[in-house]
Every structure is written in C-alpha cells, then in structure tokens.
Design a protein around this motif. Structure first.
Motif, PDB file in Angstrom:
ATOM      1  N   SER A   1       0.838  -1.201   0.000  1.00 32.73           N
ATOM      2  CA  SER A   1       0.000   0.000   0.000  1.00 32.73           C
ATOM      3  C   SER A   1       0.873   1.252   0.000  1.00 32.73           C
ATOM      4  N   HIS A   2       1.955   1.192   0.765  1.00 34.67           N
ATOM      5  CA  HIS A   2       2.901   2.312   0.826  1.00 34.67           C
ATOM      6  C   HIS A   2       4.127   1.856   1.604  1.00 34.67           C
ATOM      7  N   THR A   3       5.100   2.729   1.733  1.00 35.04           N
ATOM      8  CA  THR A   3       6.425   2.287   2.194  1.00 35.04           C
ATOM      9  C   THR A   3       6.713   2.581   3.667  1.00 35.04           C
TER      10      THR A   3
ATOM     11  N   GLY B   1       7.063   1.676   7.620  1.00 36.94           N
ATOM     12  CA  GLY B   1       7.660   0.473   8.193  1.00 36.94           C
ATOM     13  C   GLY B   1       6.684  -0.604   8.618  1.00 36.94           C
ATOM     14  N   ASP B   2       5.457  -0.219   8.988  1.00 31.24           N
ATOM     15  CA  ASP B   2       4.486  -1.234   9.412  1.00 31.24           C
ATOM     16  C   ASP B   2       3.805  -1.899   8.214  1.00 31.24           C
ATOM     17  N   HIS B   3       4.229  -1.545   7.001  1.00 30.86           N
ATOM     18  CA  HIS B   3       3.672  -2.162   5.787  1.00 30.86           C
ATOM     19  C   HIS B   3       4.737  -2.868   4.946  1.00 30.86           C
ATOM     20  N   VAL B   4       5.977  -2.437   5.100  1.00 30.84           N
ATOM     21  CA  VAL B   4       7.059  -3.045   4.297  1.00 30.84           C
ATOM     22  C   VAL B   4       8.097  -3.754   5.170  1.00 30.84           C
TER      23      VAL B   4
ATOM     24  N   GLY C   1      -5.360  -0.031   2.977  1.00 35.40           N
ATOM     25  CA  GLY C   1      -4.032   0.517   3.246  1.00 35.40           C
ATOM     26  C   GLY C   1      -4.205   1.571   4.323  1.00 35.40           C
ATOM     27  N   ASP C   2      -3.486   2.682   4.224  1.00 39.63           N
ATOM     28  CA  ASP C   2      -3.650   3.772   5.189  1.00 39.63           C
ATOM     29  C   ASP C   2      -4.340   4.981   4.556  1.00 39.63           C
ATOM     30  N   ALA C   3      -5.215   4.713   3.557  1.00 47.35           N
ATOM     31  CA  ALA C   3      -6.036   5.799   3.009  1.00 47.35           C
ATOM     32  C   ALA C   3      -6.874   6.411   4.134  1.00 47.35           C
TER      33      ALA C   3
ATOM     34  N   ASN D   1      -7.564  -1.227   7.568  1.00 50.77           N
ATOM     35  CA  ASN D   1      -6.458  -2.035   8.088  1.00 50.77           C
ATOM     36  C   ASN D   1      -6.149  -1.798   9.563  1.00 50.77           C
ATOM     37  N   HIS D   2      -6.062  -0.534   9.962  1.00 47.82           N
ATOM     38  CA  HIS D   2      -5.606  -0.231  11.325  1.00 47.82           C
ATOM     39  C   HIS D   2      -6.753  -0.105  12.332  1.00 47.82           C
ATOM     40  N   ASP D   3      -7.982  -0.318  11.893  1.00 49.23           N
ATOM     41  CA  ASP D   3      -9.128  -0.175  12.809  1.00 49.23           C
ATOM     42  C   ASP D   3      -9.263  -1.448  13.644  1.00 49.23           C
TER      43      ASP D   3
HETATM   44 ZN   LIG Z   1       0.213   1.992   8.623  1.00 50.69          ZN
END
Ligand SMILES: [Zn+2]
Length: 277
Positions: free
Chosen positions: A128-130, A132-135, A215-217, A260-262
C-alpha cells in the motif's frame, strides 16, 4: 505526464468507470481464497497524531493486517506488516520518534507456513505504501515482483529510513491503477495522500463480494466517517480526494471497506488459517 493533485469530480468518475468497467461484464472471479494475516500491532501514544483535535494525549492501539490472495493464476500478498524480528523483542520496537511502539505476537513467516504458502509461491507482493508497518518483511520475498507506484518508490528512496528491499527484488512500478490478474478480481487503486504513491486494493471475492483493503487511506472508522486527515500525511487534498474515490468505488461495487488499522473492525474478521472465498 505526472498526474498529481486534486482530480475534478467528473474526472474522478471517469477514472473509476475506466478502472472498474472490465469487471462489469467479466468472467467469474479467479480468486480462490483470501486470508487475513496478523501483521502486528501499533501502540500510539497520542491518537490525535492520526485524528487532529480528537482524543489528544490519549493512547490508541491499532491492528496491522496483511492479506494473502490465492488466485487461479497466482498468489498475491498485500502488505508485509511489521518486521518479523519484532516478535522476538519483549518490549517491542519504538518508532516514529517515540510516538509508536510496534509489537508482534506471531511472525508472518509462521502464518504463511501454517497455510502452506512458501515465499517463492508468492508471485506478487503489492504494498500500500512504504511505511515500516507495511514493508517490514518485504525482503522475505526476494523472488516476488513488488507492485508499487513509481512516485512512491522514488519518494521512499529520498526518506531517512528506506524500505529494506531484497537485493534481487523485481519491481513493477505503476502509474495509477492495475488489474493484477486481468480478470477484474484484484484491482490496485491509486489513492495518494497518506504518502505520494499510496494505493488501496479492490478485491472481488466470489462469495463474500467486493472488499476494498484500505491501506492507510484512512486509519479508523471514525476518521472515515469524518474525513479526518492525519497530520503526517504528505498531501491533504489528495487524501480527501482518495477517500472520496474509495467511497465512490464502495457504492458502485457494493463493497465493504476493511480499514487495516481499525482494531474494533479487525476483531470482527476471521484470521488465517480461516479464510474468505
Ligand atoms: Zn500503517
């Protein structure tokens, strides 16, 4: 041509229509299974970092998920979560200048093994993006093709903490949307704003129906309902436009939004080895 900034409502509708049109008259989805994987938790010291003006000074705990999609024509992993090494850290890993503590109870590697998936089986790792908690585990997949927006890759390489890609990593750098398997079942949606090349994933499951992986949208349901933009986002206007884009896709596809983060929403999901079809 670089397309950056706010897209007009008419243009946005056209983009969504173009992105989604192959799916309306398509053959059945080739997706066999979707697994939700536990990719750690983030403990934030102050929720208002993500929701300006709301719950200032109050701690918050986020879920952090990865998702594995088994399709007739290949396997895709969406995000790689907090680094597996964090599972061995009793006090977790402090990041974000002290604002966040990352923790992991199970490694991604162990969860993949449990469902019989080897890293070499995973043809695509889409991120989703770069952050640290995603890559965090991207280097666990040295033979996978990384699906990342070109602008995200270029931006990430200018950041103090660069993603730890494997030396052998293949990249397929995208400009905008991508129908990953060509049947409209797994569609990367360009949703910039949290970072310059942030992306979300529309998954059209044969039984469950359509799901957008955020993702973190957006980070929490309440932020979604109120269209709140976290202070660390790279572009506020893009963030708002991306949330509107997702809302349009949800309406057109009758899709669920999995944020994702909910943490409360994630608690309702079935994690691997259970799966969705
Ligand atoms: Zn995140």
């Amino acid at each position: 041509m670089k397309v950056i900034g706010i897209v007009s409502a008419a243009a946005l509708t056209a983009i969504v229509a173009t992105a989604c049109s192959p799916m309306k008259s398509q053959s059945p989805s080739g997706i066999e299974r979707l697994y939700v994987l536990d990719c750690g938790i983030n403990q934030g010291k102050d929720q208002s970092r993500w929701s300006p003006g709301v719950n200032e000074g109050k701690p918050i705990e986020f879920s952090d998920n990865c998702y594995l999609i088994r399709h007739a024509n290949g396997v895709l992993l969406w995000d790689t979560g907090i680094a597996d090494a964090v599972a061995a850290m009793p006090d977790g890993l402090v990041t974000g200048g002290g604002a966040i503590t990352q923790r992991r109870t199970k490694t991604l590697a162990a969860q993949l093994a449990e469902i019989g998936v080897k890293p070499a089986d995973i043809g695509y790792v889409a991120i989703s993006h770069t952050h640290g908690d995603h890559v965090g585990n991207v280097a666990l997949f040295p033979t996978s093709t990384i699906l990342i927006q070109t602008v995200e890759y270029e931006w990430a390489m200018t950041q103090p903490t660069k993603p730890a890609f494997a030396a052998t990593q293949n990249f397929d750098k995208l400009t905008g949307d991508r129908d990953v398997f060509g049947d409209g079942s797994v569609l990367i949606l360009s949703t910039p704003g949290h970072t310059p090349g942030h992306q979300s994933l529309l998954v059209r499951l044969p039984k469950t129906g359509a799901v957008v992986l955020s993702g973190d949208a957006v980070h929490f349901r309440d932020n979604w309902d109120n269209r709140r933009v976290p202070s660390m986002n790279t572009n506020r206007d893009q963030t708002i436009a991306s949330m509107q884009r997702i809302a349009t896709v949800l309406a057109e596809q009758h899709a669920q939004l999995w944020i994702n983060h909910d943490k409360p929403q994630s608690a309702q999901l079935r994690y691997a080895p259970a799966h969705y079809e």
